[in-house]
Each structure stands twice: as C-alpha cells, then as structure tokens.
Design a protein around this motif. Structure first.
Motif, short mmCIF file in Angstrom:
data_model
loop_
_atom_site.label_atom_id
_atom_site.label_comp_id
_atom_site.label_asym_id
_atom_site.label_seq_id
_atom_site.Cartn_x
_atom_site.Cartn_y
_atom_site.Cartn_z
N PRO A 33 27.00 53.85 5.53
CA PRO A 33 28.11 54.08 6.44
C PRO A 33 28.29 53.00 7.52
N GLU A 34 27.24 52.23 7.78
CA GLU A 34 27.33 51.19 8.80
C GLU A 34 26.70 49.92 8.29
N GLU A 36 24.78 47.75 9.78
CA GLU A 36 23.39 47.56 10.17
C GLU A 36 22.45 48.43 9.32
N LEU A 39 21.95 46.88 5.88
CA LEU A 39 20.92 45.83 5.83
C LEU A 39 19.52 46.44 5.85
N ALA A 40 19.35 47.46 6.69
CA ALA A 40 18.03 48.10 6.78
C ALA A 40 17.64 48.68 5.43
N ASN A 43 16.78 45.99 2.92
CA ASN A 43 15.47 45.41 3.24
C ASN A 43 14.34 46.31 2.77
N HIS A 140 11.78 54.38 11.37
CA HIS A 140 13.23 54.34 11.21
C HIS A 140 13.77 55.71 10.75
#
Lengths: 252, 95
Positions: A33-34, A36, A39-40, A43, A140
C-alpha cells in the motif's frame, strides 16, 4: 535414520521455510500500500532468499551428491517440501500477511538463537547471520501489529480476524517429530518446548500492547514438516518452478 | 476508505563514525518510529550509514527563497572574511 541424514533433513526444513515464505512475500512486490513498505517487504524477502540459498548449499554439501540449490528449490515436488503450513498460506490482505510474518518470526528468532549453539558449524554460522536480519523484521512487524490493533475500530477488527485465522497453524512450529528429537539429541539442537514458552511470552506481550485478544486454545493443523501440504501449495510451486520446469537449467 | 497522505519526513545519515549526518532525502511515514524504520529500509540498503536521524519536514525552519538577496548576498563582496590573505607555512598539510 543416521545422524547425517538427520542433519540434512533438518537443514532442508529450515531452507524450505525460508524459500516458501520468501516466495509468498515476493507475490506482494508491487502490491504494497505504500512505497516505503514496498521496499521493506522486498528487502525482507531478499533476506530470506539469501538464507534459503545458504541452507540449500549446506544441505547439498552434506548430501554429497552434487545437488545444487536450484535443484532443491525448483526440481522437487510438493511432498518433498518440508516447510511449515503457516508459511504457505496465501497472503490475503495486508493484516493477514503481517500476522503470518509476526507469528513465524517471533518463533524463528528463538529458533535461530538456539541454532547458533548447535554443534553443526555450518548451521550455527548461518543462524548467526540470519538472526540479525530477523531481529529487525520482528521489530518491524510487531510495530505494525500494534499500529493496526490499537488503530481504528476497522483495523482492529480486521487484524483480530487475521490473528484468529492464522492461530491454528502455530501449533506445528512446536510439535517435534523424530527429526526434531534426533536433531536436539545428536546436535545440541533447539528444545521446542522451551521455545514455545518464549514465543508465547513474546506474542502475548505484543498482542496485549496491540489491545488484541489471544485466540483460545484450539485444534492445530500440522503436516507441512512431513510433506503434507494445504491445497494452496501446488499453485505456489507451479508459479515458482514454472521457468525451470519448462526450460530446465536455463540461465541468463 | 479515504486515502490520507502520511506526513513527510526528512532523513539524515551519518555514513561513518566521526562524520556529521548529511541529508539523504525524504519519505512518508505515519509516525516517528515508522519513519525511522522506513528510513532504514529505504536509504541504508547498501550500507550507507551507521546512524540515522529523521525529522518531520514541517518541523524544519527554513530560510525563505524570496529573501535570498538579503540573507546571503551581503557576504559575497566581503572577501576579507575568507582566510585567503595568509601565506601557508611550508609543511602544513591540513589547513
């Protein structure tokens, strides 16, 4: 089963866990949804692919028949995979995927901790490397669980449902079979009962902070570790293995 | 569900111990903790740093671009403020 066979079987289970979870996470690439979060997630998936590669290579070396990591990943069939059922469950919505991640990693963290102390040097080194990655993932997903649980009425309701749905797959993590028992005995491996207590404590803490409710004791599904998978698993493999099945040993 | 933009944060990275934090870019996050996580995942994937600062962009007080002439130009014609009128003694390397 000889000690060598135990070690190979145990290593392959760890490798399958890492690979299958990574495959599910990769399905979410370009669908987060976002930016950032996108990317997390990518990763974290790469962390798991890295772990899977190290573990498959280690298993291949132990086996000594020259099987490569690719052969383990792409040339085995459903019943030969020994990953936990929890990890092959479909992504569902953001909360479902998050809860799956959270419940597994709360366990995996303690498993890796115990594996660092095992007597197989290869596994111990891989665990020491992986634990740094998983510590961060865990932080996280715990933060997200609190945010969703203690967020709006809507987010709370949905993530509680995710937790209730995933709960029945958590028993399998702690149900030791012959391989777990032999690995603990012959290689100073993890004690699953002790890990269950640590897991319960950690999960309870975060779930309480998230103002969610722990699901009741219930019947637990198992079988993944023995190669009996849920109906979703064939589809996952079909997508993951398509290229190698259609064009064996293709490279670029 | 209505889509509300998360606030913008600025990210600063210290590339190694002893150096100062430098501005690396910006990102969106719902709160401070998420901003720190997002900064780690977005800006330090290739070992760019050993320390991170994040700050909400709207908390930064910035100079006004329309006031550049009053703010910065007076310094331009005051060359005597630069230490360029000294002879550097031989053997001094870092001055």
């Amino acid at each position: 089963m000889s000690a060598d066979q135990t070690l190979i079987a145990y290593t392959l289970r760890l490798a399958d866990n890492a690979l299958i979870l990574a495959q599910r996470m990769i399905e979410l690439v370009a669908a987060e949804p976002e930016l950032e979060e996108e990317l997390a997630n990518a990763n974290f998936a790469l962390d798991y692919i890295g772990q899977a590669r190290m573990l498959y290579s280690h298993a291949g070396e132990l086996e000594g028949n020259g099987r490569s990591e690719d052969e383990f990943a792409f040339m085995r069939d459903e019943h030969e995979f020994r990953n936990l059922l929890l990890l092959e469950q479909p992504n569902g919505h953001f909360g479902d995927a998050l809860v799956r991640q959270f419940l597994f990693e709360a366990f995996y963290l303690h498993l890796l901790e115990a594996l660092i102390a095992c007597s197989d040097q290869g596994l111990s080194e891989i665990a020491a490397r992986a634990i740094k990655e998983v510590k961060y993932h865990n932080r996280h997903s715990a933060q997200w669980l609190v945010r969703l649980g203690d967020g709006t009425e809507f987010s709370r309701e949905r993530v509680q449902a995710s937790l209730d749905n995933a709960w029945r797959y958590t028993g399998e993590m702690f149900t030791g079979d012959d391989i777990d028992v032999a690995f603990q005995r012959d290689f100073d491996g993890p004690n699953l009962n002790a890990i269950r207590d640590l897991w319960k404590r950690d999960v309870e803490r975060t779930v309480t902070e998230a103002t969610l409710r722990l699901p009741d004791e219930q019947w637990m599904v198992s079988g993944g570790k023995q190669g009996q998978h849920s109906e979703h698993f064939g589809f996952l493999l079909a997508e993951m293995q398509y290229l190698q099945r259609s064009f064996p040993s293709a490279t670029w | 569900m209505s889509k509300q933009e998360w606030p913008l944060y600025e990210v600063f990275i210290r590339s190694k111990a002893g150096l100062s934090h430098r501005h690396a870019g910006s990102l969106h996050a719902a709160d401070d903790q998420m901003a720190l996580s997002n900064a780690r995942d977005t800006y330090t994937r290739r070992s760019e740093g050993v320390s991170l600062w994040v700050v909400r962009s709207d908390r930064i007080v910035a100079s006004d671009p329309t006031e550049t002439s009053a703010f910065f130009e007076p310094a331009e014609d005051k060359i005597y403020r630069h230490p360029t009128f000294y002879e550097i003694p031989e053997g001094v390397e870092n001055l």
